[in-house]
Design a protein around this motif. Structure first.
Motif, PDB file in Angstrom:
ATOM      1  N   ALA A  52      57.507  16.844  53.277  1.00 32.30           N
ATOM      2  CA  ALA A  52      57.650  18.022  54.127  1.00 32.30           C
ATOM      3  C   ALA A  52      58.256  19.208  53.384  1.00 32.30           C
ATOM      4  O   ALA A  52      58.237  20.324  53.887  1.00 32.30           O
TER       5      ALA A  52
ATOM      6  N   SER B 150      55.909  22.251  52.760  1.00 36.18           N
ATOM      7  CA  SER B 150      54.527  21.866  53.078  1.00 36.18           C
ATOM      8  C   SER B 150      53.692  23.057  53.534  1.00 36.18           C
ATOM      9  O   SER B 150      52.487  23.065  53.351  1.00 36.18           O
ATOM     10  N   PHE B 151      54.302  24.058  54.155  1.00 37.96           N
ATOM     11  CA  PHE B 151      53.549  25.266  54.519  1.00 37.96           C
ATOM     12  C   PHE B 151      54.163  26.513  53.882  1.00 37.96           C
ATOM     13  O   PHE B 151      54.087  27.598  54.421  1.00 37.96           O
TER      14      PHE B 151
ATOM     15  N   LEU C 151      46.494  27.287  52.304  1.00 33.58           N
ATOM     16  CA  LEU C 151      47.142  26.099  51.731  1.00 33.58           C
ATOM     17  C   LEU C 151      46.795  25.928  50.257  1.00 33.58           C
ATOM     18  O   LEU C 151      47.534  25.312  49.513  1.00 33.58           O
TER      19      LEU C 151
ATOM     20  N   PHE D  68      40.582  30.163  62.349  1.00 29.74           N
ATOM     21  CA  PHE D  68      41.681  29.358  61.840  1.00 29.74           C
ATOM     22  C   PHE D  68      41.192  28.214  60.947  1.00 29.74           C
ATOM     23  O   PHE D  68      41.836  27.876  59.957  1.00 29.74           O
ATOM     24  N   ALA D  69      40.040  27.639  61.304  1.00 29.30           N
ATOM     25  CA  ALA D  69      39.539  26.473  60.565  1.00 29.30           C
ATOM     26  C   ALA D  69      39.215  26.824  59.110  1.00 29.30           C
ATOM     27  O   ALA D  69      39.311  25.974  58.234  1.00 29.30           O
ATOM     28  N   THR D  70      38.832  28.047  58.833  1.00 32.14           N
ATOM     29  CA  THR D  70      38.588  28.428  57.441  1.00 32.14           C
ATOM     30  C   THR D  70      39.819  29.088  56.831  1.00 32.14           C
ATOM     31  O   THR D  70      40.034  29.034  55.632  1.00 32.14           O
TER      32      THR D  70
ATOM     33  N   THR E  20      57.523  20.651  46.944  1.00 31.51           N
ATOM     34  CA  THR E  20      57.460  19.468  46.073  1.00 31.51           C
ATOM     35  C   THR E  20      56.540  18.467  46.749  1.00 31.51           C
ATOM     36  O   THR E  20      55.343  18.703  46.834  1.00 31.51           O
TER      37      THR E  20
ATOM     38  N   ILE F 116      43.083  28.305  57.314  1.00 35.53           N
ATOM     39  CA  ILE F 116      44.196  27.451  56.922  1.00 35.53           C
ATOM     40  C   ILE F 116      43.963  26.747  55.571  1.00 35.53           C
ATOM     41  O   ILE F 116      44.868  26.709  54.733  1.00 35.53           O
ATOM     42  N   PRO F 117      42.744  26.242  55.293  1.00 35.48           N
ATOM     43  CA  PRO F 117      42.564  25.662  53.951  1.00 35.48           C
ATOM     44  C   PRO F 117      42.761  26.704  52.857  1.00 35.48           C
ATOM     45  O   PRO F 117      43.279  26.401  51.782  1.00 35.48           O
TER      46      PRO F 117
END
Lengths: 323, 519
Positions: free
Chosen positions: B438, B441-442, B405, B397-399, B435, B401-402
């Motif tokens: 919130a 945002s995802f 995004l 997950f740590a790699t 924009t 999610i960036p």
């Protein structure tokens, strides 16, 4: 002598710097801690702001340089996951890991030598066959599986020992110890066996091989010819001479026991450095990972240095320096 | 007469039978500061000690907590009457000053909890037991949103120099990150990281305990197998975060019981609907996911029942909507999964110009959601049946999610929980055009539908409940029918405990000791 130690210390510093540099080069592949810190509700603007605040937008060598600069002043920064000073976290966890590692190493050494001697002296006994078979399991099964199996048998089925944790601990200054309470000692049994099993089988096999070797040498034959008792031959003459390589290996393995307690600590929820590290990895907690890796490198370097110094003390030939 | 108190306490003791609860779950908390970290386990622990103005009852309706009543003076001006006679654990009285102070504290930029006072521009003290909330605009879900805005004693914070939330750059630790002084049902006795957190009951609490837990210990146990073993061996009384493969075995154990319940988290696949050519695909020159027929085909090719049966071992609710049961806006009638229809999916793909399918890469986390990687593997097989060649790219997950995004993906798996129990939260973060703040945002696949944006923006400010419900429905249905996402299922989160423990299952996966009995 002093020059020798200084030279080794200088080399140690180089090793630690190299470990740090490699670690920092790899950290950006671990993920982005800011996402974990801010959670799913954060806006992209928040994330950008915090990334800049933490200096994570800098190239890795710049981050590394500032890490070294602070580390030299004994300052490892704040854990991103727990927002506490890394040095405090490490000091808090160190006793748990060191106690577990030393007990595991001691267990491995004592049981390993005893089993090794027995299997060398009575190679055809039933028990020897059994011990060798067991040691084969110890070498071949992965640590986490051994841990789970022990929990299954001794906690779930028999209910003798706790399945997790460190039990009650007493604080002696900043050091916390589980060695002085009944529940602490009970909690130590399974993790120590799990962690020490591999080293134990290694020592057992090494002792056995060395012992068989020594028992074939001439001076043992002469000792027997002199009519010495078996006991004197085996333990005063044979065992003593097998121990030199055994102790070397044990010393070197101690470093890896400390550094690789990670799996055992995770299985048993042992509140030590390994558990701290594995959680730091999941969170991409750079300061904790960096400090841990440097500390592990330090352990290896120091233990190697001690072993070298022991050689120096034991073997007079080393004292004659080449020109 | 001197024996009377003793007698009373004996009688009370006999009727209430103070009990001890030992509970284990996967994660440790990050801090005990209630304003610092927006982290599920941390909130679960701090909520036992710190309270907000409002709280959820057993059924997730809002009920009074530190505020006894409230009144909407105008759409942007609310007045709260505070509960009188409440004491913090150190004995100091709770007043309006503490609310004003906590509002300033939770908004500090070094914390990550500002979301819980979003839309509130000022909190004013009117008298010791009255505060006014001045809002930036109409705020239909204010009372839900401020539940996790928890009140800390101003006097205590000043005395312990904890006025500020822990800063990343600070050298010293804030006192409040390891110590607590709230008004809640339990008092923090101690926290030893990765070992245990110990609580004892607050005898002076204003509220009523439904359970009988007088002391409870929370133990984080990271390894799933050990966590289950600890329950089996009797070292703990209750375990949450169960591994799916063990649930059946625990159900069959006659010393234990498993209570079922779902979590307000929906697992889904997102698709890149922005780039003119997919980044990771065999199709060149165009983006098939921009075609609603392709997105529908992807939905129809998923056998959600099979995923439930095989991969989730029964522990999921197949999803049609992007929000789970229990979230305001969800209804059973709307939450109909796309019918599993291989032939129909193939036909739609052919109509869209892909009779032989195409290839793309699916990014998937492998350590975040229940059986995440296994679900993705199942999807690869299901989509292969309609001719889609999917390459699975699983990572931590740590790699992961960036990467998503940064929109560096063509298709990805994500799970979305709803902190406010209101569907706006999901629509705004996942469907609204990205924009600032919130909004979107995802929305990692950059869904953008101006009509839907208008609906979502209207939901944010409509305070008429009936109108708002209609808008929520419109937003959710449009998201479903346009197949902007491929919803898979809502996660079930069973909890296991000894036979003598009873508690209320919480859809936010936060067990509460005040609802728990040990007999």
């Amino acid at each position: 002598m002093l020059a020798f130690i200084l030279r080794r210390l200088a080399q140690a510093v180089v090793v630690m710097l190299a470990v740090g540099l490699i670690a920092f080069a790899l950290f950006r592949f671990v993920g982005d801690p800011v996402l974990f810190m801010l959670g799913q509700d954060a806006t992209p603007q928040d994330r950008e702001r915090v990334t800049r605040l933490l200096g994570l937008d800098q190239p890795f060598y710049v981050q590394y340089a500032s890490f070294v600069e602070r580390a030299v002043q004994g300052e490892f920064g704040l854990s991103l996951r727990q927002m506490r000073p890394v040095s405090a976290l490490i000091v808090e966890r160190l006793p748990a890991t060191l106690e577990l590692s030393f007990v595991a190493a001691l267990l491995a050494l004592v049981a390993g030598i005893a089993m090794g001697v027995y299997t060398a002296l009575r190679p055809r006994a039933r028990l020897s066959q059994l011990l060798l078979a067991v040691s084969l399991i110890g070498v071949s099964l992965p640590t986490f599986l051994i841990g789970i199996l022990l929990i299954l048998v001794f906690s779930v089925q028999l209910g003798w020992l706790p399945s997790f944790g460190r039990g009650e601990t007493l604080a002696i200054g900043w050091w916390t110890t589980g060695l002085l309470t009944a529940s602490g000692l009970k909690a130590l049994v399974l993790p120590a066996i799990t962690l020490g099993l591999f080293q134990m089988t290694l020592i057992q096999r090494l002792t056995r091989a060395e012992m068989l070797e020594v028992l074939r040498t001439d001076y043992i034959r002469f000792a027997r010819a002199r009519g010495l008792t078996d006991r004197a031959v085996h333990f005063r003459h044979a065992l003593k001479n097998t121990l030199v390589p055994v102790i070397t290996i044990t010393g070197l393995q101690l470093g890896s026991i400390i550094a690789f307690a990670i799996i055992t600590e995770t299985v048993f929820q042992w509140p030590g450095l390994g558990l701290l590290f594995i959680q730091a990895v999941n969170f991409a907690d750079v300061p904790v990972m960096a400090a841990y890796l440097c500390l592990a490198a330090l352990f290896f370097v120091v233990i190697n240095l001690v072993v070298d110094l022991l050689y120096y003390a034991v073997d007079p030939r080393l004292r004659i320096q080449p020109a | 007469m001197r024996f009377l108190p003793l007698l009373v306490s004996l009688l009370l003791g006999a009727s209430a039978q103070a009990a001890n609860l030992r509970w284990a779950a996967q994660n440790d908390i990050l801090t005990f500061d209630p304003h610092s970290q927006n982290h599920a386990t941390t909130l679960t622990m701090t909520m036992h000690v710190y309270e907000g103005l409002t709280r959820y009852d057993r059924n997730y309706n809002v009920e009074p907590a530190l505020a006894t009543s409230w009144q909407e003076i105008s759409p942007t001006h609310w007045r709260f009457s505070l509960r009188k006679g409440v004491q913090f654990h150190d004995g100091s009285p709770f007043t309006a000053d503490d609310v004003v102070f906590s509002f300033g504290r939770i908004r500090q930029p070094q914390g990550t909890m500002q979301i819980y006072v979003a839309g509130v521009s000022e909190v004013k003290k009117i008298d010791d037991y009255t505060v006014d909330f001045i809002l930036a605009g109409p705020h239909p879900i204010l009372l839900r949103n401020i539940i996790d805005f928890r009140i800390m004693s101003k006097v205590w914070a000043e005395k312990t120099r904890s006025q500020n939330i822990q800063d990343y750059k600070a050298r010293e630790e804030t006192y409040a990150s390891r110590n607590a002084n709230g008004t809640g049902p339990y008092v923090l006795k101690g926290w030893e990281p990765d070992k245990q957190i110990v609580f004892t009951v607050n005898k002076n609490w204003w509220g009523r305990h439904d359970g009988n837990v007088s002391d409870f210990t929370y133990t984080p146990i990271k390894a799933a197998a050990t966590r289950v073993a600890a329950l089996l061996s009797g070292d703990v009384d209750m375990v949450t975060d169960l591994p799916t493969q063990d649930v059946e075995r625990l159900r069959r154990n006659d010393k234990l019981k498993v209570i079922d319940g779902h979590e307000v988290r929906t697992i889904f696949i997102g698709l890149d609907q922005h780039n003119d050519e997919l980044l990771f695909s065999s199709v060149k020159g165009r983006n098939p996911f921009k075609d609603v027929r392709v997105r529908r085909a992807l939905n129809m090719a998923v056998d959600r029942e099979a995923i439930k049966r095989v991969t989730m071992r029964g522990l999921s609710i197949p999803a049609g909507l992007m929000v789970a049961p229990g979230v305001h806006g969800h209804s059973k009638e709307l939450d109909q999964p796309w019918p599993y229809d291989v032939r129909g999916a193939k036909k739609l793909l052919a109509e869209a110009g892909y009779p032989n399918g195409f290839e793309f890469t699916l990014d998937c986390p492998n350590n975040r959601y229940v059986n995440d990687e296994e679900i993705c593997q199942a999807l690869v097989g299901m989509w292969a049946r309609v001719g889609l060649g999917v390459k699975l790219n699983a990572m931590p997950f740590a790699t992961f999610i960036p990467k998503i995004l940064k929109h560096d993906t063509s298709a990805y798996m994500l799970g979305w929980g709803v902190a406010t129990f209101d569907a706006l939260y999901t629509l705004q973060s996942l469907v609204r055009t990205q924009t600032t703040g919130a909004d979107g945002s995802f929305n990692c696949g950059r869904v953008s539908d101006p009509k839907l944006d208008a609906v979502i923006d209207a939901i944010k400010i409509t305070t008429d409940l009936k109108k708002r419900d209609a808008l929520l429905r419109e937003g959710l249905v449009a998201t479903r029918d346009n197949a902007y996402y491929v919803p898979l299922h809502h996660q079930l989160r069973p909890w296991a405990m000894k036979k003598n423990v009873s508690t209320v299952h919480r859809a936010d996966d936060r067990p509460e000791a005040r609802f728990t009995r040990v007999d």
